[in-house]
Design a protein around this motif. Sequence first.
Motif, PDB file in Angstrom:
ATOM      1  N   LEU A 286       0.892  -1.161  -0.191  1.00 27.29           N
ATOM      2  CA  LEU A 286       0.020  -0.037   0.049  1.00 27.29           C
ATOM      3  C   LEU A 286       0.935   1.435   0.164  1.00 27.29           C
ATOM      4  O   LEU A 286       1.571   1.338   0.716  1.00 27.29           O
ATOM      5  N   CYS A 287       0.787   2.080  -1.021  1.00 29.12           N
ATOM      6  CA  CYS A 287       1.412   3.245  -1.092  1.00 29.12           C
ATOM      7  C   CYS A 287       0.545   4.514  -1.338  1.00 29.12           C
ATOM      8  O   CYS A 287      -0.775   4.398  -1.921  1.00 29.12           O
TER       9      CYS A 287
ATOM     10  N   ALA B  96      -4.006   0.981   5.912  1.00 28.06           N
ATOM     11  CA  ALA B  96      -3.373   0.191   6.866  1.00 28.06           C
ATOM     12  C   ALA B  96      -3.489   0.895   8.243  1.00 28.06           C
ATOM     13  O   ALA B  96      -2.791   0.586   9.319  1.00 28.06           O
TER      14      ALA B  96
ATOM     15  N   THR C 256       3.237  -1.472   3.880  1.00 26.27           N
ATOM     16  CA  THR C 256       3.031   0.020   3.750  1.00 26.27           C
ATOM     17  C   THR C 256       4.461   0.082   2.706  1.00 26.27           C
ATOM     18  O   THR C 256       5.389  -0.302   3.418  1.00 26.27           O
TER      19      THR C 256
ATOM     20  N   LEU D   5      -0.003   1.620  12.554  1.00 20.19           N
ATOM     21  CA  LEU D   5      -0.285   0.553  11.603  1.00 20.19           C
ATOM     22  C   LEU D   5      -1.237  -0.342  12.386  1.00 20.19           C
ATOM     23  O   LEU D   5      -1.033  -0.793  13.351  1.00 20.19           O
TER      24      LEU D   5
ATOM     25  N   ALA E 122      -2.240   3.820   1.446  1.00 18.40           N
ATOM     26  CA  ALA E 122      -1.504   3.543   2.517  1.00 18.40           C
ATOM     27  C   ALA E 122      -2.566   3.926   3.796  1.00 18.40           C
ATOM     28  O   ALA E 122      -2.152   3.060   4.870  1.00 18.40           O
TER      29      ALA E 122
ATOM     30  N   PHE F 126       6.074   5.755   3.352  1.00 14.68           N
ATOM     31  CA  PHE F 126       4.800   6.238   3.851  1.00 14.68           C
ATOM     32  C   PHE F 126       4.873   6.818   5.369  1.00 14.68           C
ATOM     33  O   PHE F 126       4.753   7.977   5.472  1.00 14.68           O
TER      34      PHE F 126
END
Length: 144
Positions: free
Chosen positions: A63-64, A71, A103, A118, A68, A107
């Motif tokens: 996940l970017c 998360a 991530t 997170l 993200a 991030f």
Amino acid sequence: MRTLKTLAASAVLAIAGASGAAQAAEPDKLFVSLTSADDHTQFMSMVLANQTMRQGQEIRVLLCGPAATMATEDFDGPTMEPAGRNAQQLLMNLINNGATVETCAIFLPNTDYTEADLLDGITPADPEEVGAYMADPSVRFFSN
């Protein structure tokens, strides 16, 4: 002449062997790179990852960018029908069934989030490790 036939036969066998080896190395892993802020894109990416997992594939999610936030507890994605769930709930289903979820490495250092923000089961990615995973010929890619 006999040498030419022997070479031709060897070439045919080598090609057949390479073909068999290529078939044996069919991708059995899915790498999902998700960056989109779009609710529908996030949700559908998680639907497809879950369906792929149900078919026996190993799943790894990165996940970017705007994605993200999935998360973190701050995620506020809408409930989608007909599933009656949001993208983060589908993401957690992946984690609960053995998927690796990370991530992107940039991030946390470039946001106000910390590793403590997170969700359980999600960690920052190690770029070297992700790069090695991506180089694996048994990995398919899905990116949104």
